[in-house]
Write an enzyme that holds these catalytic residues in place. Structure first.
Site, PDB file in Angstrom:
ATOM      1  N   GLY A   1      76.447  42.436  60.102  1.00 47.39           N
ATOM      2  CA  GLY A   1      75.336  42.015  59.259  1.00 47.39           C
ATOM      3  C   GLY A   1      75.697  41.078  58.111  1.00 47.39           C
TER       4      GLY A   1
ATOM      5  N   GLU B   1      79.413  42.525  51.360  1.00 45.12           N
ATOM      6  CA  GLU B   1      78.517  43.430  52.104  1.00 45.12           C
ATOM      7  C   GLU B   1      77.087  42.908  52.063  1.00 45.12           C
ATOM      8  OE1 GLU B   1      78.139  45.646  54.124  1.00 45.12           O
ATOM      9  OE2 GLU B   1      79.506  47.332  53.955  1.00 45.12           O
ATOM     10  N   ASP B   2      76.364  43.116  53.161  1.00 47.01           N
ATOM     11  CA  ASP B   2      74.956  42.744  53.167  1.00 47.01           C
ATOM     12  C   ASP B   2      74.138  43.707  52.311  1.00 47.01           C
ATOM     13  OD1 ASP B   2      75.428  44.868  54.900  1.00 47.01           O
ATOM     14  OD2 ASP B   2      74.556  43.914  56.664  1.00 47.01           O
TER      15      ASP B   2
ATOM     16  N   ASP C   1      73.668  51.000  50.950  1.00 51.77           N
ATOM     17  CA  ASP C   1      72.558  51.938  51.115  1.00 51.77           C
ATOM     18  C   ASP C   1      73.054  53.319  50.671  1.00 51.77           C
ATOM     19  OD1 ASP C   1      70.435  53.402  52.110  1.00 51.77           O
ATOM     20  OD2 ASP C   1      70.335  52.399  54.022  1.00 51.77           O
TER      21      ASP C   1
ATOM     22  N   VAL D   1      64.974  47.275  55.528  1.00 53.79           N
ATOM     23  CA  VAL D   1      64.773  45.827  55.515  1.00 53.79           C
ATOM     24  C   VAL D   1      65.521  45.150  56.660  1.00 53.79           C
ATOM     25  CG1 VAL D   1      64.220  45.550  53.066  1.00 53.79           C
ATOM     26  CG2 VAL D   1      66.606  45.618  53.768  1.00 53.79           C
TER      27      VAL D   1
ATOM     28  N   ASP E   1      69.637  43.888  60.780  1.00 53.14           N
ATOM     29  CA  ASP E   1      68.926  44.074  62.045  1.00 53.14           C
ATOM     30  C   ASP E   1      68.163  45.390  62.099  1.00 53.14           C
ATOM     31  OD1 ASP E   1      71.411  45.670  62.256  1.00 53.14           O
ATOM     32  OD2 ASP E   1      70.700  46.068  64.286  1.00 53.14           O
TER      33      ASP E   1
ATOM     34  N   ARG F   1      68.004  39.628  62.978  1.00 52.85           N
ATOM     35  CA  ARG F   1      69.105  39.112  62.166  1.00 52.85           C
ATOM     36  C   ARG F   1      68.859  37.664  61.763  1.00 52.85           C
ATOM     37  NH1 ARG F   1      73.455  42.697  62.260  1.00 52.85           N
ATOM     38  NH2 ARG F   1      73.791  43.805  64.196  1.00 52.85           N
TER      39      ARG F   1
HETATM   40  P1  IMP Z   1      75.482  52.588  54.106  1.00 59.87           P
HETATM   41  O1  IMP Z   1      74.375  53.582  54.288  1.00 59.87           O
HETATM   42  O2  IMP Z   1      75.588  52.145  52.664  1.00 59.87           O
HETATM   43  O3  IMP Z   1      76.784  53.127  54.630  1.00 59.87           O
HETATM   44  O4  IMP Z   1      75.080  51.318  54.956  1.00 59.87           O
HETATM   45  C1  IMP Z   1      75.703  51.060  56.167  1.00 59.87           C
HETATM   46  C2  IMP Z   1      75.169  49.883  56.897  1.00 59.87           C
HETATM   47  O5  IMP Z   1      73.914  50.251  57.451  1.00 59.87           O
HETATM   48  C3  IMP Z   1      74.899  48.595  56.108  1.00 59.87           C
HETATM   49  O6  IMP Z   1      76.034  47.783  55.940  1.00 59.87           O
HETATM   50  C4  IMP Z   1      73.872  47.940  57.032  1.00 59.87           C
HETATM   51  O7  IMP Z   1      74.534  47.280  58.090  1.00 59.87           O
HETATM   52  C5  IMP Z   1      73.110  49.127  57.563  1.00 59.87           C
HETATM   53  N1  IMP Z   1      71.869  49.332  56.791  1.00 59.87           N
HETATM   54  C6  IMP Z   1      71.644  50.193  55.774  1.00 59.87           C
HETATM   55  N2  IMP Z   1      70.380  50.069  55.305  1.00 59.87           N
HETATM   56  C7  IMP Z   1      69.799  49.104  56.044  1.00 59.87           C
HETATM   57  C8  IMP Z   1      68.483  48.493  56.043  1.00 59.87           C
HETATM   58  O8  IMP Z   1      67.584  48.789  55.226  1.00 59.87           O
HETATM   59  N3  IMP Z   1      68.280  47.533  56.989  1.00 59.87           N
HETATM   60  C9  IMP Z   1      69.235  47.151  57.881  1.00 59.87           C
HETATM   61  N4  IMP Z   1      70.461  47.680  57.912  1.00 59.87           N
HETATM   62  C10 IMP Z   1      70.744  48.649  57.001  1.00 59.87           C
END
Ligand code: IMP
Length: 175
Positions: A45, A100-101, A104, A154, A160, A166
């Site tokens: 991403g 990082e994109d 979360d 989002v 995605d 994407r």
């Molecule tokens: P984490 O929950 O911070 O570990 O996020 C892990 C990964 O989940 C991120 O790098 C994104 O690739 C994906 N992700 C988390 N939230 C979203 C969202 O709202 N939309 C799309 N991908 C997400």
């Protein structure tokens, strides 16, 4: 761009581009004169953001990629994140900026930071385009932040939903 779901645009192409260039200027100022920088983009991403950000940098850098399976973090909050493609660069004694994109829950970033720290970089910082603090499970540092987002799913600009969207130029919420 409509691909099946109703989309509500949260951030336009122009708002994203302005923020990316702002972040690029800030990073260029902070790292000016401090030696080689390794930009680490997290597959898949973050690639869109990392490439655009790299074009806004006025300092020397090496662009490298790390691949992780995000399934663990998405489906099992306690699951272990797995590296599917490792860096090609030796980051020991280098300045590393993890790109990082979205942050979360923070679980992915937490794992990556722990992993990269074992390689003894000179410095290790994080640049995230989107930050969702309301969903955080683990506390992680975000040194450069694009936008703080509400607790919504989002898509677009690299993000995605089941591998779709994407290529959206905007960042949108799926309805
Ligand atoms: P984490 O929950 O911070 O570990 O996020 C892990 C990964 O989940 C991120 O790098 C994104 O690739 C994906 N992700 C988390 N939230 C979203 C969202 O709202 N939309 C799309 N991908 C997400």
């Amino acid at each position: 761009m409509e691909q099946g779901h109703a989309l509500e645009v949260l951030l336009t192409e122009e708002e994203i581009a302005d923020k990316v260039s702002f972040l690029g200027e800030q990073i260029s100022r902070d790292y000016a004169g401090s030696g080689e920088l390794v930009l680490v983009a997290v597959l898949r991403g973050s690639v869109y953001f990392a490439v655009d950000l790299s074009r806004c940098l006025a300092i020397p850098f090496v662009l490298d990629f790390i691949g992780i399976s995000s399934y663990a973090a998405k489906t099992d909050p306690l699951g272990i994140v797995r590296i599917t493609k490792d860096l090609d660069t030796n980051i020991a004694s280098k300045n590393v900026l993890l790109v990082e994109d979205i942050v979360d829950t923070g679980l992915t970033l937490n794992y990556l930071l722990k992993n990269l720290r074992t390689r003894k970089p000179l410095s290790l910082r994080v640049c995230a385009l989107l930050d969702m603090p309301a969903r955080r499970i683990v506390n992680v540092p975000v040194d450069y932040r694009g936008f703080e987002m509400p607790d919504v799913y989002v898509v677009g600009y690299g993000l995605d939903y089941q591998e779709r969207y994407r290529n959206l130029k905007e960042i949108a919420v799926l309805k």
